[in-house]
Design a protein around this motif. Sequence first.
Motif, PDB file in Angstrom:
ATOM      1  N   VAL B  64       0.839  -1.200   0.000  1.00  0.00           N
ATOM      2  CA  VAL B  64       0.000   0.000   0.000  1.00  0.00           C
ATOM      3  C   VAL B  64       0.872   1.246   0.000  1.00  0.00           C
ATOM      4  N   GLY B  67       6.248   1.257   4.663  1.00  0.00           N
ATOM      5  CA  GLY B  67       6.082   1.302   6.117  1.00  0.00           C
ATOM      6  C   GLY B  67       4.663   1.008   6.586  1.00  0.00           C
ATOM      7  N   ILE B  68       3.726   0.901   5.647  1.00  0.00           N
ATOM      8  CA  ILE B  68       2.330   0.688   6.034  1.00  0.00           C
ATOM      9  C   ILE B  68       2.000  -0.807   5.974  1.00  0.00           C
ATOM     10  N   THR B  69       1.486  -1.315   7.086  1.00  0.00           N
ATOM     11  CA  THR B  69       1.048  -2.713   7.157  1.00  0.00           C
ATOM     12  C   THR B  69      -0.388  -2.793   6.676  1.00  0.00           C
ATOM     13  N   PRO B  70      -0.644  -3.525   5.602  1.00  0.00           N
ATOM     14  CA  PRO B  70      -2.008  -3.547   5.071  1.00  0.00           C
ATOM     15  C   PRO B  70      -2.822  -4.718   5.587  1.00  0.00           C
ATOM     16  N   GLY B  71      -4.120  -4.531   5.647  1.00  0.00           N
ATOM     17  CA  GLY B  71      -5.027  -5.655   5.769  1.00  0.00           C
ATOM     18  C   GLY B  71      -5.100  -6.389   4.445  1.00  0.00           C
ATOM     19  N   HIS B 350       0.712  -9.604  10.069  1.00  0.00           N
ATOM     20  CA  HIS B 350       1.062  -8.893   8.835  1.00  0.00           C
ATOM     21  C   HIS B 350       2.174  -7.895   9.149  1.00  0.00           C
ATOM     22  N   TRP B 352       4.846  -4.593   7.175  1.00  0.00           N
ATOM     23  CA  TRP B 352       5.030  -3.601   6.107  1.00  0.00           C
ATOM     24  C   TRP B 352       6.168  -3.966   5.151  1.00  0.00           C
ATOM     25  N   HIS B 353       6.894  -5.044   5.456  1.00  0.00           N
ATOM     26  CA  HIS B 353       8.096  -5.332   4.658  1.00  0.00           C
ATOM     27  C   HIS B 353       7.742  -5.609   3.196  1.00  0.00           C
TER      28      HIS B 353
END
Lengths: 406, 406
Positions: B64, B67-71, B350, B352-353
């Motif tokens: 996304v 650095g953002i961890t997505p659902g 989950h 962000w990698h």
Amino acid sequence: MPAKYFPELCIENNSKIVLMVLDGLGGMGGIPGEPGGPTELMAAKTPHLDNLAGISSLGSTLPVARGITPGSGPAHLALFGYDPLQYLFGRGALSVAGLGMEQLRTDLAARINFATIDNEGRITDRRAGRIPTETCKALCGKLEAQISIPNVEVRVLPEKEHRAAVIFRTDPPLSDAMADTDPQDVGVPAKPPMAIKEEGRRTENVVRAFVDQAFEILADETPANALLLRGFSGRPDLPDFGQAYRLRPAAIAVYPMYKGLAHLLGMELIEVKGAEPGDEIDALLEKFDAYNFFFVHIKGTDSRGEDGDFDGKVSVLEQVDVQIPRILEKRPECFVVAGDHSTPSSMKSHSWHPVPFLLHSRYCRTEGRIGFSEDACKTGHLGQFPAVEVMQLALAHAGRLEKFGA
Amino acid sequence: MPAKYFPELCIENNSKIVLMVLDGLGGMGGIPGEPGGPTELMAAKTPHLDNLAGISSLGSTLPVARGITPGSGPAHLALFGYDPLQYLFGRGALSVAGLGMEQLRTDLAARINFATIDNEGRITDRRAGRIPTETCKALCGKLEAQISIPNVEVRVLPEKEHRAAVIFRTDPPLSDAMADTDPQDVGVPAKPPMAIKEEGRRTENVVRAFVDQAFEILADETPANALLLRGFSGRPDLPDFGQAYRLRPAAIAVYPMYKGLAHLLGMELIEVKGAEPGDEIDALLEKFDAYNFFFVHIKGTDSRGEDGDFDGKVSVLEQVDVQIPRILEKRPECFVVAGDHSTPSSMKSHSWHPVPFLLHSRYCRTEGRIGFSEDACKTGHLGQFPAVEVMQLALAHAGRLEKFGA
């Protein structure tokens, strides 16, 4: 402001982020015309950074945009997550903030350079031989006392050596739609004050009155017999850094401009006793428990780069390296070593080259034994990315961002 | 919707694309606090994927944003070329679609978790001990039969174990401007239904009536004596995938949510006999002639990652690996192995990698003998890129995109 979807994803917790900015970190290697050879970072003996790189993720940042050489203001704004193309403001505001002065809504600020002109008004030195700061103070006092413009309060604020700032205070405030009078060149006269939009017409008249009176007052001074204005700016409207990211931020910097920027963003300034990297780390360690975000600014890398002093820049990097274990002992959840832009000593100036970036956290993919250098960073796990995304990465690796979407 | 310049460049032809999504594919290596060491993908014996990597292009995707961890919802939308920041919709809509239910224009949907609360209303288990699906069905039937809200038709739909969905049907429809009642925590009470915008006030009253009646009806149940709502969402308005790309798309998935998403995008669902990767590939091979785009979803990689089961995730990867030759025998013009996001088993969640990405086609630049791993992917020909651009690459490599401009 930070990316739109951010504020709601930020989590408040106890984890700490240290963002150490080595100003002008990136180098180029070789000399212009003969590329190749080591950069300052490759030449420097930095065993602690090299070891740290092995258990960190590397990458390189693009300060503002590919190929664009940034000033320090936009380059730092980007590192803090503020789009530097959206948050534009002049050097004047940075100067005022750097002096610890509050710029009011009614204040138009500009940066002053005292300069030397010849008999025909042509600039011979844009820095008036870097006059002593004491002389600068005296000249500022004289100008502030003698200049008179109806309905406008004029403040003339000395900085260091030939640098000063001016504030024009009046309500309604003046416009920043003004061109610099500094031609950024010698052998030519200062430019006359000129509005660049219709709305700047009233300001043009005020600034012309200021410049005319100032040139008269300075006429008999040696060598500072003139002044140049640049970076007209109203009060910058920057969202509060700590609120945006839900952090308690502190800034550790020696140079006024960086303190000024941090202050504009709402960071608290931590006092530094001395001007060496070790003094700044002393300040960091002393206040480590009181905040959870630390901006640590190291100026020497850029200064030596601008001087064209390869060995000097190497030496600053080595001074920083010996401080690394002291920082790691504090076990910040996320430790970032970044630069705001590159300043290759071979170019004696800022440049557009991508900037080495290192991020250490318990959650990072690691690089193995490749050291910390431009070459190592170009194949790092973080890739090459816009500096404005640094804060996203730092927050993520500090466990300070919630999941986006279900 | 897919990138703006797409629809007009897409070509209709006979070439086929297989997009195999290994959910949560990426790993981190080591354990938090001691980074380093192999990831699951490095540890797994995947000779077929490794060989394939040598004659494929590699890269890594950002689901996304950095650095953002997505659902899973936004992460899959991105893989399909739909900007996940533009196409936002709640978990409710995904749940309803996953049940094969059509969500009407008049329907507001939300996801239900049956939960357990103590005498003082504090949540002790957000999943009510994962009650059997049969219990869930009975509770849903009871709620649907007994709850009465004037002018609103209420449907309560059982999913699996403690999971269910609710539809509020009324015309004009209710607003999705509602906060979750699920506090995502235990030891605290459920949040009262709250509108987050003025337009949600009518909805707030309806949802409050629902929650009040539901808590009364469930009061004597054990352990599911409460429910939590999240992901309020109207009918998502997603452009049709097949029309946008001029493809005949089919989805092969076992888990309801992914079937639901595929259904919302207008993909046809292919029945899978069994739940193993091999069963899904059986389904693929059987229907290979009937479609020209296949979304094959493998859930086990994510499930084992979420469980913190390193060996389990390795084992799923190895199960997938043995299926690779069967897929290649069909000679799809473009075969992609991707992940929607990373799920490092060391993090049990989950993350962000960046996610390993492999694309095989007769038109790809090849990597040579580097295998398929996070390390190999970080220096691959495709670089690190936003997942929302995956479809562009897949279509290009399948010869399904015209030249842009003359």
